[in-house]
Design an enzyme around this catalytic site. Sequence first.
Site, PDB file in Angstrom:
ATOM      1  N   TYR A  87      46.474  72.599 -18.515  1.00  0.00           N
ATOM      2  CA  TYR A  87      45.091  72.284 -18.132  1.00  0.00           C
ATOM      3  C   TYR A  87      44.993  72.002 -16.637  1.00  0.00           C
ATOM      4  O   TYR A  87      44.055  72.447 -15.979  1.00  0.00           O
ATOM      5  CB  TYR A  87      44.592  71.058 -18.920  1.00  0.00           C
ATOM      6  N   PHE A 139      23.880  90.297  -1.511  1.00  0.00           N
ATOM      7  CA  PHE A 139      23.844  90.889  -2.855  1.00  0.00           C
ATOM      8  C   PHE A 139      22.840  90.089  -3.698  1.00  0.00           C
ATOM      9  O   PHE A 139      22.567  88.920  -3.406  1.00  0.00           O
ATOM     10  CB  PHE A 139      25.250  90.863  -3.471  1.00  0.00           C
ATOM     11  N   ASP A 140      22.274  90.734  -4.735  1.00  0.00           N
ATOM     12  CA  ASP A 140      21.203  90.116  -5.551  1.00  0.00           C
ATOM     13  C   ASP A 140      21.531  88.705  -6.037  1.00  0.00           C
ATOM     14  O   ASP A 140      20.692  87.809  -5.991  1.00  0.00           O
ATOM     15  CB  ASP A 140      20.910  90.877  -6.847  1.00  0.00           C
ATOM     16  N   ASP A 228      31.417  87.178   2.168  1.00  0.00           N
ATOM     17  CA  ASP A 228      31.419  87.612   0.769  1.00  0.00           C
ATOM     18  C   ASP A 228      32.429  88.746   0.720  1.00  0.00           C
ATOM     19  O   ASP A 228      32.176  89.849   1.194  1.00  0.00           O
ATOM     20  CB  ASP A 228      30.017  88.074   0.354  1.00  0.00           C
ATOM     21  N   ALA A 230      33.977  90.432  -1.693  1.00  0.00           N
ATOM     22  CA  ALA A 230      34.170  91.202  -2.932  1.00  0.00           C
ATOM     23  C   ALA A 230      34.937  92.510  -2.683  1.00  0.00           C
ATOM     24  O   ALA A 230      35.779  92.905  -3.482  1.00  0.00           O
ATOM     25  CB  ALA A 230      32.814  91.491  -3.583  1.00  0.00           C
ATOM     26  N   LYS A 271      36.130  93.090  -8.203  1.00  0.00           N
ATOM     27  CA  LYS A 271      36.166  94.301  -7.375  1.00  0.00           C
ATOM     28  C   LYS A 271      37.577  94.400  -6.761  1.00  0.00           C
ATOM     29  O   LYS A 271      38.501  94.837  -7.418  1.00  0.00           O
ATOM     30  CB  LYS A 271      35.079  94.242  -6.287  1.00  0.00           C
ATOM     31  N   HIS A 462      15.339  94.967 -14.250  1.00  0.00           N
ATOM     32  CA  HIS A 462      16.049  96.233 -14.496  1.00  0.00           C
ATOM     33  C   HIS A 462      17.051  96.132 -15.636  1.00  0.00           C
ATOM     34  O   HIS A 462      17.376  97.136 -16.254  1.00  0.00           O
ATOM     35  CB  HIS A 462      16.723  96.736 -13.217  1.00  0.00           C
TER      36      HIS A 462
END
Length: 490
Positions: A87, A139-140, A228, A230, A271, A462
Amino acid sequence: LIPVKSALAPACYRSAVPRRIEPYRIKVVEPIPFPDAGARRRALEAADWNVFRIPADLVTIDLLTDSGVTAMSAHQWGSLFDGDEAYAGSQSFQRFERVVRDLTGLPHVIPTHQGRAAERLLFEALVTRGDVVPGNTHFDTTRANIEYFGARAVDLPCAEAADRALEAPFKGNADVAALERVLASGDRVPLVVMTCTNNSCGGQPVSLANLRAVRALCDRHGALLFIDAARFAENAWFIREREPGQGDRSPRNIARDLFSLADGCLMSAKKDGLVNIGGFVALRSADLAERVKRSMVLGEGFPTYGGLAGRDLEAMATGLQEVLDPAYLADRIGRVRALGDRLHAAGVPTVRPPGGHAIYVDARAFAPHLDPLDYPGQSLVCELYLHAGVRCVEVGQLMNGRPGPDGVEAPVAQDLVRLAIPRRVYTTSQLAYVADAVIELYEARERLRPLEIVDQPHALRHFSAKLRPRASVDDGARDAARAGAGGGGL
Ligand code: F0G
């Protein structure tokens, strides 16, 4: 072996590795489904013309995203067995922490279950109501998390990004002059986020020079700089290929330079972590790390596992090392580029140059007979599925548009369709099949029909909106499109 002259090949292998072959062999295979035309039509109708609602076992080639759909290596599968499920303070965490520290130079490493969890934790600690958070293009989920804490997310892409056809090396850059204006505006700007590569601008890279300029502005105005990350490895490869003086440096050294400019990074490891789930925040400040760790126990769990199993941390540690292999990156960027160049040569309008993880088709130029409020991007997505069982995603009116108070929508800036390429998943012949399908559809593009929304949720429509083909289209526009389409048929 055939000597390689291509600039794509890593310098160390330039005379030893044959061109255009995958730098891996296949050890485990998974059959792909081939639903026939009738089954595809029934699936699309049952999904209300929204491919997010189509079951994956009715998709032949799935290019919906490059996120979490990576094929893991034998080494990664093997490292799952080393997972220590303690843990607190597991050995898997210790190994993961060492790898991320070594990669980024950032001392405080906090795992999360994916990128958006990292965003939420960081913005909770740094952002308050009324703040402004600028970036090259958020990014969204980054934007949504910034807005959730009452701040304003501001996109400042460089001017070249607006010209989709322009062949420029670093269209992911931020507009430095515009950033300076925001920083000097008097609004509180706690941090700037640079997304590398810039997903929302076509997967285009950011240069080290641009990052240095942003860093200097952040220093002058007392803002933190976050990356970011990614797709940091893809960004590093583009820097190696395109930025003066970087051509002989390893992707690892370039990535280190990138991170050395930042106060921290946000990572979706789904990614460039080459895993199916995982992410992290890495920070320079011990104080900020303490604040993040304190709040994460409520949602992500104890700071040494962050919503993941020990085995996930092992796979992520291994993936973060593998992704910087020059042979992998040359193949990865080269195969996306080959798909983009083939579509471009056939006249299909795409964002140029090809991005790192995806090809973006310009749906308005693809189907000029459709109005933006006919959802041309979604129409193209649906026809490509009907034609070939290829699933991709609309980034346009459906994703970014919203009805106004009178129920009428204003057209958004652009309608793109993203063909995202999963890492190490599809072979060259499968990507050639995709190219053939898009080109065939382009030759019969008058077939794309206007769609209308019949039901939509309040936000992120969407994912779940229901659509249907609209009964009629303006005849004049359709005739004009027919005249320019050059015939063809599927
Ligand atoms: N940042 C960037 C640049 C992304 O592309 C994504 C996800 C995230 C953050 C969020 O990470 O999904 O792990 O929570 N992009 C995916 C896509 C969903 O399809 O482009 P996440």
